[in-house]
Design a protein around this motif. Sequence first.
Motif, PDB file in Angstrom:
ATOM      1  N   UNK A 197       0.853  -1.188   0.000  1.00 12.61           N
ATOM      2  CA  UNK A 197       0.000   0.000   0.000  1.00 12.61           C
ATOM      3  C   UNK A 197       0.883   1.230   0.000  1.00 12.61           C
ATOM      4  N   UNK A 198       0.479   2.264  -0.736  1.00  5.84           N
ATOM      5  CA  UNK A 198       1.248   3.510  -0.737  1.00  5.84           C
ATOM      6  C   UNK A 198       0.704   4.535   0.255  1.00  5.84           C
ATOM      7  N   UNK A 230      -9.915  13.250   4.485  1.00  9.70           N
ATOM      8  CA  UNK A 230     -10.144  12.360   3.355  1.00  9.70           C
ATOM      9  C   UNK A 230      -8.829  11.671   2.982  1.00  9.70           C
ATOM     10  N   UNK A 231      -8.905  10.380   2.717  1.00  7.44           N
ATOM     11  CA  UNK A 231      -7.716   9.595   2.418  1.00  7.44           C
ATOM     12  C   UNK A 231      -7.835   8.943   1.034  1.00  7.44           C
ATOM     13  N   UNK A 232      -6.718   8.879   0.355  1.00  3.67           N
ATOM     14  CA  UNK A 232      -6.646   8.214  -0.945  1.00  3.67           C
ATOM     15  C   UNK A 232      -5.368   7.391  -0.985  1.00  3.67           C
ATOM     16  N   UNK A 233      -5.426   6.272  -1.669  1.00  4.94           N
ATOM     17  CA  UNK A 233      -4.245   5.426  -1.771  1.00  4.94           C
ATOM     18  C   UNK A 233      -4.418   4.357  -2.821  1.00  4.94           C
ATOM     19  N   UNK A 234      -3.432   3.495  -2.908  1.00  2.00           N
ATOM     20  CA  UNK A 234      -3.451   2.416  -3.896  1.00  2.00           C
ATOM     21  C   UNK A 234      -2.876   1.142  -3.289  1.00  2.00           C
ATOM     22  N   UNK A 235      -3.461   0.016  -3.661  1.00  2.00           N
ATOM     23  CA  UNK A 235      -2.855  -1.282  -3.399  1.00  2.00           C
ATOM     24  C   UNK A 235      -2.146  -1.691  -4.686  1.00  2.00           C
ATOM     25  N   UNK A 236      -0.842  -1.931  -4.582  1.00  2.00           N
ATOM     26  CA  UNK A 236      -0.026  -2.234  -5.758  1.00  2.00           C
ATOM     27  C   UNK A 236       0.358  -3.711  -5.703  1.00  2.00           C
ATOM     28  N   UNK A 248      -4.972  -1.119  -7.493  1.00  2.00           N
ATOM     29  CA  UNK A 248      -6.358  -0.959  -7.038  1.00  2.00           C
ATOM     30  C   UNK A 248      -6.457   0.366  -6.293  1.00  2.00           C
ATOM     31  N   UNK A 249      -7.287   1.280  -6.779  1.00  2.00           N
ATOM     32  CA  UNK A 249      -7.436   2.607  -6.173  1.00  2.00           C
ATOM     33  C   UNK A 249      -8.366   2.549  -4.971  1.00  2.00           C
ATOM     34  N   UNK A 250      -8.011   3.297  -3.905  1.00  2.00           N
ATOM     35  CA  UNK A 250      -8.770   3.288  -2.650  1.00  2.00           C
ATOM     36  C   UNK A 250      -9.064   4.719  -2.200  1.00  2.00           C
ATOM     37  N   UNK A 251     -10.163   4.882  -1.483  1.00  2.00           N
ATOM     38  CA  UNK A 251     -10.490   6.172  -0.873  1.00  2.00           C
ATOM     39  C   UNK A 251     -11.342   5.928   0.367  1.00  2.00           C
ATOM     40  N   UNK A 252     -11.396   6.924   1.231  1.00  2.00           N
ATOM     41  CA  UNK A 252     -12.210   6.811   2.445  1.00  2.00           C
ATOM     42  C   UNK A 252     -12.023   8.021   3.324  1.00  2.00           C
TER      43      UNK A 252
END
Length: 423
Positions: A197-198, A230-236, A248-252
């Motif tokens: 995860x980044x 607000x959070x944003x990230x990616x599972x690589x 896989x793009x993530x937000x929450x």
Amino acid sequence: FQGASFAGDLPWRWVNEDIDGDGDSWMFNYSYYGPGYTGDPIGFYARSPGGQNQLESRTLLPVSGDSIIFYYNSSSSSDSGSFYVKAKQVSDQSDYTTIGTLQFDSHTNMRAAIGLSAYTGDTIKIRIVDDAMENNSSYHRLDDMLLPAYQVSGTGQLVFEEEIIDFGLVQPNTSASITTVLTNMGAVGTTISSVVSDNVVFSAVLDNSALLAETATELTITFSPVDGSAQHGNIIVIHDAPSSPDTLALSGGGMAYINGAVTNNETGQALDSVTVYTGGDTTNTNDAGEYGYYSAPTGLSYIQFTKEGYNNATFTVTLSEGDTAILNVALEPLDINDMYFSGFESGEDQGFSNTLLGVSAYVVADTFFSASGDTILPASGTTMLFFPDSGGYSNNEVVWWESDSIFDIAGAMGGLYFDLDVN
């Protein structure tokens, strides 16, 4: 759905859902005369006991001229319900769009052909949903479905079930997990060497790192926010197939934080156990009079502070995503006028006063001048109650009290006391 190759089962990566919760979903093990034209002369077809069930396809890759084609009918001679065909792009977070509504005509075999030109070149999924029927002894039939090509690669090819995952609002210092599917759509096996995860608020756990051709594994992502931003990230995902790395793009998150302290307006003392009501959630102040809570960013928000013995305080606050709002409040104690009685001994209760209200048995006055020349003022407040002998009452006669203002004691806690000195 022709042939015994998947009798009793769905094709790979399809989903069968019982929407109405009656315990019956689409069934595939029934071999009889179906609505389609295949069979010798009898073949397998799908049936939906009682209706109100849903089929969802695996990912498809429509090309120009592709359609979804199938045959259908009903076991009921009076059925005029509908089939709904829906589609969505895999990368689209919005709900499915209805692309075709088909009506049953009792036992009549019907053919459906719905074009997919609007999705040419996209990766899509299809849903088929049917109306409810009068009982579970009746059912809808579905047969001989033709679809666009599945997404199959000559090498390993990883595909996420969802391209974007939004966790929505999650309370800070808690966590929420979502499990999705990672599929090898290729014709050869693929080995996953790393899942990272980044963004530290997102973490991932993979069930199986070695995927054979056309197999899948589960990927569980956990969101653990430490504040309301607000959070944003990616599972690589790194693997040995040509598409590596896949992301896989993530937000929450995106909650607003409101905090502050509540005090007594007259003394400045901190007030504990003050109820803070936000229109949906409730919290309380601690021993130091402090409070804090996270709220959805709802724009204009209603906030009320209440405590027994104090006047309520109500505010509106505009809350936006990630805001921190400080709202300190001072509550005014309820103004309960002291109730008292000033009595006068015989001889001293002669004199005159500035009468505000009087009857034959008592008087309410702001000042009394006794016969001996003393000036008597109220012990507190602005007026006092007394019974001069000149009022013409007898000692020990039943008397009553009347105030210069109204105080509603309904629902009040504690006692109401009178200290009367009547001679």
